[in-house]
Design an enzyme around this catalytic site. Structure first.
Site, PDB file in Angstrom:
ATOM      1  N   HIS A 112       0.839  -1.202   0.000  1.00  0.00           N
ATOM      2  CA  HIS A 112       0.000   0.000   0.000  1.00  0.00           C
ATOM      3  C   HIS A 112       0.878   1.258   0.000  1.00  0.00           C
ATOM      4  O   HIS A 112       0.671   2.188  -0.791  1.00  0.00           O
ATOM      5  CB  HIS A 112      -0.910  -0.054   1.239  1.00  0.00           C
ATOM      6  CG  HIS A 112      -1.714   1.182   1.520  1.00  0.00           C
ATOM      7  ND1 HIS A 112      -3.026   1.308   1.149  1.00  0.00           N
ATOM      8  CD2 HIS A 112      -1.402   2.330   2.166  1.00  0.00           C
ATOM      9  CE1 HIS A 112      -3.489   2.489   1.552  1.00  0.00           C
ATOM     10  NE2 HIS A 112      -2.509   3.134   2.163  1.00  0.00           N
ATOM     11  N   ARG A 115      -1.092  13.491   4.370  1.00  0.00           N
ATOM     12  CA  ARG A 115      -2.000  12.473   4.861  1.00  0.00           C
ATOM     13  C   ARG A 115      -1.915  12.317   6.369  1.00  0.00           C
ATOM     14  O   ARG A 115      -0.853  12.482   6.961  1.00  0.00           O
ATOM     15  CB  ARG A 115      -1.609  11.141   4.204  1.00  0.00           C
ATOM     16  CG  ARG A 115      -2.616  10.062   4.468  1.00  0.00           C
ATOM     17  CD  ARG A 115      -2.197   8.765   3.821  1.00  0.00           C
ATOM     18  NE  ARG A 115      -3.251   7.782   4.000  1.00  0.00           N
ATOM     19  CZ  ARG A 115      -3.078   6.483   3.922  1.00  0.00           C
ATOM     20  NH1 ARG A 115      -1.899   5.997   3.614  1.00  0.00           N
ATOM     21  NH2 ARG A 115      -4.077   5.652   4.122  1.00  0.00           N
TER      22      ARG A 115
END
Lengths: 263, 263, 263, 263, 263
Positions: D185, D198
């Site tokens: 990921h 993020r």
């Protein structure tokens, strides 16, 4: 102020006729047991603006609504349930039994046109029709006689209405297979047959679910046990989620229900 | 008070012209049977503030709305259904048939701009287009002739509208496979062909479901039997849940529907 | 009364400038075809209390809203669609194209601050960004040239917006596998390329779905055929349900849309 | 009229102090990076009746709300986002960071008790807590250093908040298995680490989903690319649908957000 | 103005009796630990029109509501939680314990009939009954004694209520199988038994889910750890999604909760 509250409570009691139950249709008893009867569950939430009306307007509005119910009892059988406090679906529920669903509509249209009805939003309506039992003919005699056991005469104030949908696999089974699964279902319910009164309405086509299961009980803890028992039999695996709520309320006379909104 | 109610009811009857049905478009009969016709089902809930208007304002508002309907009947075919009391989706439904969906919009925009329309929230709209039957050409002759059986002439007051979605697997089948499954579906429906009138609208692309099945019947119990029969055939296993409601109402003349809101 | 209605309709026509289309941004043509452009679909429902304003207030409110749209057309490209009557999602839709989504917000914030905007609830907003085609580079030349076929010049009044979500399996496929499936998808659409204009917006990350498919057509029946054809190809099996509505409306000039609310 | 609009805009600017950012808590920087901090996302929709207040009442109401925010900045870190026009979930969002969730409640209760707060319906609230990274300890050094790459200093006006739920299978994996999937990921995200900032909040138990992923970016198109890349790795197959919305807004000073409602 | 605010805050404190906790029913302690007790969680959202009442009307309305609660504490045990700011489900929650669910209804009907109650919409109601533990009898002695560990005496201000539904497969397991899975569940919870107080209500039949899990904690981060741990054991794979919200609030005295609405 207390005197004034008492006086107005007295007024409510007199106007709404709390002591007497609702007048009852001649054929109510038949409608309660026969097939081909339509049962409609209509839930209402009383708008908060209702409380901003003068108390005298509210009381005469409630008396009018009560009169409409009484007049229609000749053709339809009407039961009232107080949901307020126990359900987020609404404040009260009317169950209307009729041999012709148009009679149900005639009644509810007139009820909703009263002053009180104008302040009562119809949040949920679910309906179904009673039918002759599908599977019992093939059941053994002892199961049949169990099913005819009357529930005990204790008061059963709590009412629960549960919409049920079976999946395509269930409907694709052979009748004997479904009958076998239903016998297992009935066996699991046997221990609770006295404590919980039950009635089934067939809804497929009228709703996007298949059945409405209606229960009356005074012992909700035992009712929870019953529901767990039923979930454990194989028949329960053929159920699928329904986008309609479980309803719960307390059986009351119509006067008792309306009284809540006449304070 | 009774005299005043009677007088005002009389007024409603006169203004809304209860005795006569709605004036009907010349090509209504064609629109009822031909392919390429758009059917729109628009459900409305009348706001409770409507009842706070003066009765005379309400009655002239209703008469205006009725006039709009009558004027548009020349281009679109409009049917009215009373849902109040039987459905929690709204109070009444209009079905509008048109060969051009813009005519439907023209009508509904004008209807919703009337005083009455301003108080009627459009809670549900579903639509579809009629098409030539997909599978019947390949059916055996006896099935074809069964399908041409007319329903019996008994009144069919109840209308049910059911949105249907088939899954990707269904659409991935070969046409003959789907045809075979549909023949089985038709066979299951044969016994009910007289008691239940049926019409199908194709909705894929216009809605997030595939079909609207429209039914008229006077015998809801038989209709429930029909729906159970249809669920038992293999074709039903290709259906998947739809996030749109089943609609139910009673066919009425527009005047009868509007009268409910003119009391 | 008729005279007064005519006069006020005339007033609406003059103020809202029905005959002329909206003034158009210099770079509208570029924004319609280039990648990297943000498309926002904002649906509004006009509150029923809007109709309780004086007509003159409403008309000047609409004129103000129209002015805001015209002023912003220099930076954003705005299209208007009338949904009322065809959709239960709202009354009208604005499509806003911008190279910077902040320009879209600037416009909509100012639009929603006008008197008209204050009475228009924003019921649905969906958005996405245009991108260069993913798969076409690898398509055979004949498919490429088919894709460049212009749609026919017939009017395409109906607009449909469909949110689409592909499942994890789809995204886990190799690009060539997805390309192959998309070629099959394109082949199925070929027959409809003249009757249906199409545009795709990429939404993943901006919404909880993946794409917005935008369609314009004059032939909804053929559009339904197209959608059925697309469902039959394997690519459709990778779609999963989306909790956002399909939108439908009729392309109008902004003046035509606003006129509905100025009557 | 223009003069009057200008004057009142000037008034808004002065009272709401547009030029200065909000006063900031001493420990804001720590709260932005440390574990054990509670992040609450509270979305509000301003009621249309707000606009019917006198402008002076609105402006003093906004100033009062702004004062409440400033006073609480000593204990909680508050960020403001304008959602209006880009989202159908509400008009603006507050993100509140606190080491004790009761401080968040204290602030929001006082904010919602201001005149402005009384007209702002709290449509969505989602929350979570920051934690030390679960998997990074076992990542190779180059991946670790990639994760420490700072995002580029370009403005990142767009904020997106996405609730995420992993299925039971995910949670049943061994930590190393989940770590391996998360490394994949992270690898997929590497290319976007400069363009997209993020932050992750852990929500299981506080909500019926597992994580809130918070993003800031100036390049929504690249953000869409990032989201597509993340969907392509195997970890995404363990996600399941969430009944909570994706939120999107533009980072603004509180004064800028409030100014929208003071016009 | 500050003086006037202070004076009115003082008034609120006096009337709502902030310093004293609610008067408590004699059998509250028993109801907290015994089986066969009905727990009802009723969530309310205060309508924004509440704030348009005169402050003196609001304060006397709140005092009346408080009086109703105190009077009913003799029969039902009532706890209050402030949700405002932390949840989009409502502003405050009452937990009502009763040995007869009719007592709960009697209380809530009277509470909802007060002036304050008329402005408080009942957004969510969930309920269940306490039962003797199902599986613990078969647990090893060390697990049993762990379960009897008291939670630490630190304040546990945060309350979370989570509805849970197990699938048909779970209910079809043999009791020993479920017991084994539950022992694993309990083992995973052991580390958190001091930081998190827990209570379970059985809801099957009363709701369309099976259990309500009620938690109190002062350490939400550890609570998140606990929930992650529980999700990792096999028992969690038998859960299926529920269409009812997770509730969160802060335990307060009733006076503290009401004070928020008396400002």
């Amino acid at each position: 102020m207390i005197a004034s509250v008492c006086r107005s409570l007295f007024l409510v009691l007199v106007v709404l006729g709390l002591s007497a139950g609702p007048s009852v249709a001649a054929d109510r008893d038949k409608m309660m047991v026969e097939p081909g009867v339509y049962g409609t569950f209509a839930v209402f939430r009383v708008d908060s603006s209702w409380w901003r009306l003068e108390r005298s307007v509210r009381i005469s509005g409630l008396a009018h609504a009560k009169g409409v119910v009484e007049r229609h009892q000749a053709r339809v059988a009407i039961d009232a349930y107080l949901m307020r406090g126990l359900s987020d679906q609404g404040d009260f529920m009317l169950r209307v039994h009729a041999t012709d669903l148009q009679h149900t509509q005639d009644f509810l249209v007139e009820f909703m046109s009263t002053i009180f009805g104008q302040f009562a939003t119809n949040t949920v309506t679910m309906k179904g029709v009673t039918k002759k039992p599908n599977y019992t003919a093939a059941f053994p005699d002892d199961v049949k006689s169990t099913l005819q056991t009357l529930s005990d005469p204790l008061p059963k104030p709590f009412t629960i209405v549960i919409p049920i949908r079976k999946d395509a696999e269930w409907w694709g089974l052979e009748p004997e297979q479904r009958g076998g699964l239903m016998k297992e279902h009935v066996d699991a319910a046997t221990a609770y047959i006295k404590a919980v009164r039950r009635k089934v309405y067939h809804s497929k086509g009228l709703e996007d679910f298949d059945f409405l299961a209606y229960f009356e009980t005074g012992k909700l803890e035992e009712f929870n046990d019953l529901m767990v028992s039923l979930e454990k039999v194989k028949e329960s695996r053929y159920s699928r989620p329904v986008n309609h709520p479980v309803l719960i309320g307390v059986t009351k006379s119509l006067g008792e229900v309306l009284q809540v909104f006449g304070r």
